[in-house]
Enzyme design. Structure first.
Site, PDB file in Angstrom:
ATOM      1  N   ASP A   8       0.862  -1.174   0.000  1.00  0.00           N
ATOM      2  CA  ASP A   8       0.000   0.000   0.000  1.00  0.00           C
ATOM      3  C   ASP A   8       0.902   1.229   0.000  1.00  0.00           C
ATOM      4  O   ASP A   8       2.137   1.108  -0.126  1.00  0.00           O
ATOM      5  CB  ASP A   8      -1.015  -0.034   1.172  1.00  0.00           C
ATOM      6  N   HIS A   9       0.305   2.397   0.159  1.00  0.00           N
ATOM      7  CA  HIS A   9       1.075   3.642   0.116  1.00  0.00           C
ATOM      8  C   HIS A   9       2.143   3.696   1.205  1.00  0.00           C
ATOM      9  O   HIS A   9       3.186   4.299   1.014  1.00  0.00           O
ATOM     10  CB  HIS A   9       0.126   4.839   0.238  1.00  0.00           C
ATOM     11  N   CYS A  65       3.479  -2.713   3.873  1.00  0.00           N
ATOM     12  CA  CYS A  65       2.562  -1.627   4.215  1.00  0.00           C
ATOM     13  C   CYS A  65       3.278  -0.742   5.226  1.00  0.00           C
ATOM     14  O   CYS A  65       4.511  -0.782   5.311  1.00  0.00           O
ATOM     15  CB  CYS A  65       1.211  -2.168   4.705  1.00  0.00           C
ATOM     16  N   GLY A  66       2.532   0.050   5.991  1.00  0.00           N
ATOM     17  CA  GLY A  66       3.206   0.946   6.925  1.00  0.00           C
ATOM     18  C   GLY A  66       3.975   0.198   7.991  1.00  0.00           C
ATOM     19  O   GLY A  66       5.122   0.510   8.302  1.00  0.00           O
ATOM     20  N   THR A  67       3.319  -0.809   8.570  1.00  0.00           N
ATOM     21  CA  THR A  67       3.949  -1.604   9.623  1.00  0.00           C
ATOM     22  C   THR A  67       4.289  -3.035   9.193  1.00  0.00           C
ATOM     23  O   THR A  67       5.054  -3.717   9.876  1.00  0.00           O
ATOM     24  CB  THR A  67       3.005  -1.729  10.833  1.00  0.00           C
ATOM     25  N   HIS A  98      12.345 -22.307   9.597  1.00  0.00           N
ATOM     26  CA  HIS A  98      11.489 -23.046  10.536  1.00  0.00           C
ATOM     27  C   HIS A  98      10.002 -23.021  10.191  1.00  0.00           C
ATOM     28  O   HIS A  98       9.291 -23.971  10.490  1.00  0.00           O
ATOM     29  CB  HIS A  98      11.673 -22.494  11.952  1.00  0.00           C
ATOM     30  N   HIS A 133      10.464 -29.469  11.772  1.00  0.00           N
ATOM     31  CA  HIS A 133       9.625 -28.302  11.500  1.00  0.00           C
ATOM     32  C   HIS A 133       8.468 -28.633  10.560  1.00  0.00           C
ATOM     33  O   HIS A 133       7.466 -27.925  10.542  1.00  0.00           O
ATOM     34  CB  HIS A 133      10.482 -27.174  10.921  1.00  0.00           C
TER      35      HIS A 133
HETATM   36  C1  RB5 Z   1      -1.997   2.841   6.256  1.00  0.00           C
HETATM   37  O1  RB5 Z   1      -2.068   4.115   6.805  1.00  0.00           O
HETATM   38  C2  RB5 Z   1      -1.558   1.840   7.322  1.00  0.00           C
HETATM   39  O2  RB5 Z   1      -2.602   1.612   8.202  1.00  0.00           O
HETATM   40  C3  RB5 Z   1      -1.091   0.563   6.669  1.00  0.00           C
HETATM   41  O3  RB5 Z   1      -0.042   0.848   5.807  1.00  0.00           O
HETATM   42  C4  RB5 Z   1      -0.569  -0.510   7.598  1.00  0.00           C
HETATM   43  O4  RB5 Z   1       0.399   0.011   8.469  1.00  0.00           O
HETATM   44  C5  RB5 Z   1      -1.566  -1.317   8.310  1.00  0.00           C
HETATM   45  O5  RB5 Z   1      -1.252  -2.269   9.024  1.00  0.00           O
END
Ligand code: RB5
Length: 150
Positions: A8-9, A65-67, A98, A133
């Site tokens: 994603d962005h 993604c962001g996280t 594993h 495993h």
């Molecule tokens: C987008 O703002 C953010 O929520 C997404 O990239 C991600 O971190 C979600 O888990």
């Protein structure tokens, strides 16, 4: 081996860095997007990548993604997917050795581009160890299939 990518962005910067690495290494890949910093919904890209990886033993996925968390949650809802959020080199290696992970998930707001490329390199070049495993990965599959018993 073929690689499929999505983001994603929030993960676009690290995905683009990984794509440059794949081009340098002549590794075959498909990029399912997104392609701009416009806000998008990460489950869309998780689904595209996860369905391309599921059931294909020679395909590995990279999702950003962001996280790395939301996109991993969505990918893990697809049958046959073992998607792992990784933030360091040890995690990227061990989840292949594993867990036989077939998708690595990373966060563009958590790690820098050089780290993302390093984790992708480790993930793509590390083999599943099998042996003890295999039983544990089979148990994950049994939970998914509803056949798991204690
Ligand atoms: C987008 O703002 C953010 O929520 C997404 O990239 C991600 O971190 C979600 O888990």
């Amino acid at each position: 081996m073929k690689v499929v990518l999505g983001c994603d962005h929030g993960g676009l910067n690290i995905k683009n860095a990984i794509i440059e690495y794949l081009k340098e290494k002549n590794i075959d890949f498909t990029d399912f997007g997104c392609y701009t910093e416009e806000s998008v919904d990460y489950p869309v890209y998780a689904y595209k990548v996860a369905t391309a990886v599921a059931g294909e033993s020679d395909v590995l996925g990279i999702l950003c993604c962001g996280t790395g968390i939301g996109i991993s949650m969505a990918a893990n809802k697809v049958k046959g997917i073992r998607a792992a959020v990784c933030t360091n080199e040890f995690m990227a290696e061990m989840t292949r050795r594993h867990n036989d992970s077939n998708i690595i998930c990373m966060g563009g707001r958590i790690i820098d581009e050089a780290t993302a490329v390093k984790l992708a390199d480790i993930f793509l070049s590390t083999e599943f160890e099998g042996e003890r495993h295999t039983k544990r990965v089979d148990m994950i599959t049994a939970i998914e299939d509803g056949t798991f018993t204690l």
